[in-house]
Scaffold this active site. Structure first.
Site, PDB file in Angstrom:
ATOM      1  N   GLU A 157       0.815  -1.216   0.000  1.00 23.10           N
ATOM      2  CA  GLU A 157       0.000   0.000   0.000  1.00 23.10           C
ATOM      3  C   GLU A 157       0.848   1.265   0.000  1.00 23.10           C
ATOM      4  O   GLU A 157       0.546   2.220  -0.711  1.00 23.10           O
ATOM      5  CB  GLU A 157      -0.926   0.017   1.229  1.00 23.10           C
ATOM      6  N   ASP A 180      -0.590  -5.176   3.042  1.00 22.44           N
ATOM      7  CA  ASP A 180      -1.030  -3.995   3.791  1.00 22.44           C
ATOM      8  C   ASP A 180      -0.250  -4.014   5.111  1.00 22.44           C
ATOM      9  O   ASP A 180      -0.488  -4.867   5.969  1.00 22.44           O
ATOM     10  CB  ASP A 180      -2.538  -4.033   4.046  1.00 22.44           C
ATOM     11  N   ILE A 238      -0.105  -2.030   7.765  1.00 25.20           N
ATOM     12  CA  ILE A 238      -1.020  -1.908   8.926  1.00 25.20           C
ATOM     13  C   ILE A 238      -2.412  -1.725   8.340  1.00 25.20           C
ATOM     14  O   ILE A 238      -2.679  -0.713   7.674  1.00 25.20           O
ATOM     15  CB  ILE A 238      -0.721  -0.691   9.835  1.00 25.20           C
ATOM     16  N   ASP A 239      -3.271  -2.673   8.533  1.00 21.56           N
ATOM     17  CA  ASP A 239      -4.664  -2.482   8.129  1.00 21.56           C
ATOM     18  C   ASP A 239      -5.427  -2.077   9.382  1.00 21.56           C
ATOM     19  O   ASP A 239      -5.590  -2.884  10.301  1.00 21.56           O
ATOM     20  CB  ASP A 239      -5.250  -3.759   7.514  1.00 21.56           C
ATOM     21  N   THR A 262      -5.017   1.649  10.354  1.00 23.80           N
ATOM     22  CA  THR A 262      -4.111   2.710  10.846  1.00 23.80           C
ATOM     23  C   THR A 262      -4.829   3.681  11.786  1.00 23.80           C
ATOM     24  O   THR A 262      -4.255   4.129  12.773  1.00 23.80           O
ATOM     25  CB  THR A 262      -3.478   3.465   9.652  1.00 23.80           C
ATOM     26  N   ASP A 267      -6.104  -4.686   1.003  1.00 22.20           N
ATOM     27  CA  ASP A 267      -7.040  -4.885   2.130  1.00 22.20           C
ATOM     28  C   ASP A 267      -7.638  -6.290   2.085  1.00 22.20           C
ATOM     29  O   ASP A 267      -8.030  -6.836   3.120  1.00 22.20           O
ATOM     30  CB  ASP A 267      -8.227  -3.907   2.039  1.00 22.20           C
TER      31      ASP A 267
HETATM   32  C1  IPD Z   1      -8.679   0.719   6.106  1.00 24.26           C
HETATM   33  C2  IPD Z   1      -9.285  -0.310   7.006  1.00 24.26           C
HETATM   34  C3  IPD Z   1     -10.712   0.062   7.327  1.00 24.26           C
HETATM   35  C4  IPD Z   1     -11.533   0.195   6.085  1.00 24.26           C
HETATM   36  C5  IPD Z   1     -10.894   1.169   5.150  1.00 24.26           C
HETATM   37  C6  IPD Z   1      -9.450   0.799   4.844  1.00 24.26           C
HETATM   38  P1  IPD Z   1      -6.006   1.232   6.295  1.00 24.26           P
HETATM   39  O1  IPD Z   1      -7.337   0.378   5.769  1.00 24.26           O
HETATM   40  O2  IPD Z   1      -9.295  -1.589   6.412  1.00 24.26           O
HETATM   41  O3  IPD Z   1     -11.331  -0.921   8.101  1.00 24.26           O
HETATM   42  O4  IPD Z   1     -12.830   0.611   6.411  1.00 24.26           O
HETATM   43  O5  IPD Z   1     -11.639   1.146   3.965  1.00 24.26           O
HETATM   44  O6  IPD Z   1      -8.883   1.767   4.010  1.00 24.26           O
HETATM   45  O7  IPD Z   1      -6.094   2.571   5.632  1.00 24.26           O
HETATM   46  O8  IPD Z   1      -6.083   1.308   7.749  1.00 24.26           O
HETATM   47  O9  IPD Z   1      -4.927   0.389   5.742  1.00 24.26           O
HETATM   48 CA    CA Z   2      -6.040  -1.228   4.541  1.00 24.51          CA
HETATM   49 CA    CA Z   3      -2.749   0.264   5.562  1.00 28.61          CA
END
Ligand code: IPD
Ligand code: CA
Ligand code: CA
Length: 286
Positions: free
Chosen positions: A78, A105, A107-108, A110, A232
């Site tokens: 990402e 990803d 950190i999913d 963040t 994701d």
């Molecule tokens: C997000 C998370 C979140 C989701 C967002 C994503 P990130 O990823 O998965 O749960 O609702 O659509 O963008 O930005 O923390 O890698």
């Molecule tokens: Ca994510």
């Molecule tokens: Ca992320």
């Protein structure tokens, strides 16, 4: 220098899955040490789209470890892609003829990481010719590592995972999320308004990858979200499939790396779930 001398050195005898597992665990442990201690907070596409030096550090760590073992493989993370759906689609397109592609990803979740809300994950997938063959999602706060291999099942702490048994939407616990791309918010809200009264309850905990892992583990009956990216979804998609669940786009087409509007479930409620979103006009524009 002979051709042999110029060959890239590869650390031998480690399986793809072992590398994915070890790398996710290592990154997750490091991220946990940074909880409440990040120093640089920036926004990307919008004020809802956060990034810290820990996201970037985690991606660098993951990339280095994977490339140490598999220097000829490709890498899609990402933080190496410009924000926004167009750049994400272009990055995926650039890899369409790649044999082995790691999709990461770092950190999913963040936003959760930044606020100290203990629900975020590291998501690492390996695709071969566009098909995900390994998926690992690691939750460092609970030390839960969800792992799936194509054709071999999905596992948590050595135990095979299976999706939940609910047969009806009315008995279901459903997850969703609100993507950083706020142009999707109107359709999200329509979906939420339609789904909440029809299900047992809805959870929006803030990590799409972990939500998918929870569908695989039978903790959620289903999950949908509009406007996600390959990083994701890739690992979580294999977890759901290998745990016996169903994952498609919101229109019902089979999961592929380019899916952005996702619908995952235990399989039994899939059509009812999709029908409810469709009736509400909440499938999103594909
Ligand atoms: C997000 C998370 C979140 C989701 C967002 C994503 P990130 O990823 O998965 O749960 O609702 O659509 O963008 O930005 O923390 O890698
Ligand atoms: Ca994510
Ligand atoms: Ca992320």
């Amino acid at each position: 220098m002979s051709t042999r001398d110029r060959e890239v050195y590869t650390v031998g005898s480690k399986s793809f899955t072992a590398v994915a597992v070890n790398t996710a665990a290592k990154a997750g442990e490091w991220i946990k040490t940074k909880l409440g201690a990040h120093s640089k907070l920036a926004t990307k596409m919008s004020s809802h789209d956060l990034v810290t030096e820990v996201d970037k550090g985690s991606e660098a760590l993951i990339r280095n470890l994977i490339m140490t073992h598999f220097p000829h493989h490709s890498f899609l993370g990402e933080e190496g892609v410009e924000p926004g759906p167009e750049a994400a689609a272009e990055a995926l397109e650039a890899h369409q003829h790649t044999e082995y592609l790691w999709i990461v990803d770092p950190i999913d979740g963040t936003t959760n990481f930044v606020h100290g809300f203990p629900f975020f994950s590291v998501s690492i997938a390996l695709a071969y010719k566009g098909e995900v063959i390994v998926g690992v999602v690691y939750d460092p706060c609970r030390d839960e590592l969800f792992v799936a291999e194509k054709g071999k099942g999905a596992y948590l702490r050595g135990q095979k995972m299976g999706v939940s048994d609910e047969m009806r939407l009315s008995d279901s616990l459903i997850g969703t999320g609100f993507p950083a791309d706020r142009s999707a918010l109107p359709v999200n809200m329509i979906g939420l308004q339609a789904i909440v009264p029809q299900v047992r309850n809805v959870r929006t905990a803030g990590s799409a990858a972990l939500h998918l892992a929870y569908v695989a583990a039978g903790r959620l009956s289903g999950f949908w979200e509009i406007g996600l990216n390959a990083w994701d979804l890739a690992a979580g998609a294999l977890l759901v499939q290998e745990a016996g669940g169903t994952i498609t786009d919101t229109k019902g087409a089979p999961y592929s790396l380019s899916v952005r509007h996702v619908l995952a479930s235990n399989g039994k409620i899939h059509e009812e779930f999709r029908g409810a979103l469709k009736q509400a006009g909440a499938l999103g524009d594909n």
